[in-house]
Design an enzyme around this catalytic site. Structure first.
Site, PDB file in Angstrom:
ATOM      1  N   PHE A  86       0.832  -1.198   0.000  1.00 34.07           N
ATOM      2  CA  PHE A  86       0.000   0.000   0.000  1.00 34.07           C
ATOM      3  C   PHE A  86       0.869   1.252   0.000  1.00 34.07           C
ATOM      4  O   PHE A  86       2.035   1.234   0.408  1.00 34.07           O
ATOM      5  CB  PHE A  86      -0.951   0.020   1.205  1.00 34.07           C
ATOM      6  CG  PHE A  86      -0.246   0.112   2.541  1.00 34.07           C
ATOM      7  CD1 PHE A  86      -0.004   1.347   3.138  1.00 34.07           C
ATOM      8  CD2 PHE A  86       0.175  -1.034   3.200  1.00 34.07           C
ATOM      9  CE1 PHE A  86       0.638   1.436   4.354  1.00 34.07           C
ATOM     10  CE2 PHE A  86       0.817  -0.952   4.438  1.00 34.07           C
ATOM     11  CZ  PHE A  86       1.054   0.276   5.014  1.00 34.07           C
ATOM     12  N   CYS A  87       0.287   2.345  -0.491  1.00 38.01           N
ATOM     13  CA  CYS A  87       0.926   3.666  -0.457  1.00 38.01           C
ATOM     14  C   CYS A  87      -0.189   4.705  -0.417  1.00 38.01           C
ATOM     15  O   CYS A  87      -1.367   4.348  -0.311  1.00 38.01           O
ATOM     16  CB  CYS A  87       1.861   3.862  -1.647  1.00 38.01           C
ATOM     17  SG  CYS A  87       1.060   3.658  -3.248  1.00 38.01           S
ATOM     18  N   THR A  88       0.139   5.972  -0.500  1.00 36.51           N
ATOM     19  CA  THR A  88      -0.849   7.032  -0.269  1.00 36.51           C
ATOM     20  C   THR A  88      -2.035   6.969  -1.227  1.00 36.51           C
ATOM     21  O   THR A  88      -3.187   6.923  -0.814  1.00 36.51           O
ATOM     22  CB  THR A  88      -0.185   8.419  -0.364  1.00 36.51           C
ATOM     23  OG1 THR A  88       0.961   8.445   0.494  1.00 36.51           O
ATOM     24  CG2 THR A  88      -1.162   9.510   0.057  1.00 36.51           C
TER      25      THR A  88
END
Length: 301
Positions: free
Chosen positions: A172-174
């Site tokens: 996951f990331c922003t």
């Protein structure tokens, strides 16, 4: 109120210089600020402005690049304009990893969201990878996640090579764009069970009730709001003017914290000359605030 719109789309883009000039004029004309990155492989950006003006720019983006929709998007609100300028940039990649994405390899991606994501990352056998930078991770992250502790996303492949190929990997990331590339890299290297959070952290926080959430802390964003909470509400973090790292309410209780000057992380490394210069700048900001004016270094309005 200002509408903040984040988005990306992987699609072959031509005439980059011509499009840069065109969109620079459009965002200026509509008083929209933020950054849009143009690349031969697609577009990526976060922009802010009045709702009607953001709607205009979205329509122009879709029309100009013949898009039905974006690969990912998120919309939030801000009480102030969170960007100082409006910029259109041309880059070799929409996010640097030394890996180009096309429609064929993008089909390899496996997206997961909501309760399915919660179930996946709650499994002790799943390796939960936070693909962001360490300072973002420190502001908030998912339960059971690990961070590669890299300062530049281009170095991410070095970390990925260390991962066991038989493990299920949840990334996951922003907003999702960094994971798009990282997940394809893993697929190419023979990983079978690679999943990414659909729409990134921001969409998860927006659509997941806090009582059902496995997110801990706040989410760092690259604008003057600094961090966001569930339902994408303004967070509690600020930025140290001395070292540009996020500061929590607790960080500000340190004896080494001085507004506009330093925090416990940089107090010992800043020179007296630097501190003196930062105090002068903060004094100018305070004077401007008292008189009801904006100062060019002021971060909140």
């Amino acid at each position: 109120m200002f509408t903040v719109f984040g988005f990306y789309k992987f699609k072959k883009i031509k005439f980059l210089k011509k499009n840069k000039s065109f969109f620079q004029k459009e965002i200026s004309k509509n008083n929209v600020k933020g950054t849009i990155i143009l690349s031969a492989e697609g577009i990526n950006g976060t922009i802010a402005g009045k709702k009607d003006n953001i709607t205009k720019i979205i329509k122009i983006l879709k029309s100009q690049f013949e898009l039905k929709d974006f690969d990912s998007k998120n919309i939030s609100q801000s009480r102030f304009q969170p960007f100082h300028k409006g910029k259109i940039k041309i880059k070799n990649e929409v996010v640097p990893l030394g890996l180009k994405i096309n429609s064929k390899n993008k089909k390899l991606s496996r997206y997961i969201s909501g309760k399915s994501w919660n179930k996946l990352i709650s499994n002790k056998e799943t390796l939960v990878v936070d693909a962001r930078k360490p300072f973002e991770y420190d502001v908030g992250t998912f339960k059971n996640s690990i961070n590669p502790n890299i300062q530049n996303f281009r170095d991410f492949p070095k970390y990925l090579k260390k991962i066991n190929k038989t493990k299920s990997v949840a990334m996951f990331c922003t907003g999702g764009i960094r994971c798009e590339k990282a997940s394809i890299f893993l697929k190419r290297k023979g990983f079978k069970n690679v999943f990414q959070l659909k729409g990134g952290i921001l969409n998860y926080l927006d659509k997941t009730e806090k009582k059902d959430s496995l997110w801990k802390g706040e989410c760092f964003v690259f604008d003057n709001r600094i961090s966001l909470k569930h339902k994408l509400k303004q967070g509690s973090f600020s930025i140290c003017s001395g070292c540009r790292t996020p500061l929590s309410v607790q960080d500000k209780k340190s004896n080494k914290y001085e507004e506009g000057v330093s925090c416990s992380r940089c107090y010992e490394t800043l020179t007296n000359t630097q501190k003196s210069r930062f105090r002068m700048r903060q004094n100018q900001i305070n004077v401007a605030k008292k008189s009801g004016r904006k100062h060019k270094f002021q971060k909140e309005y």
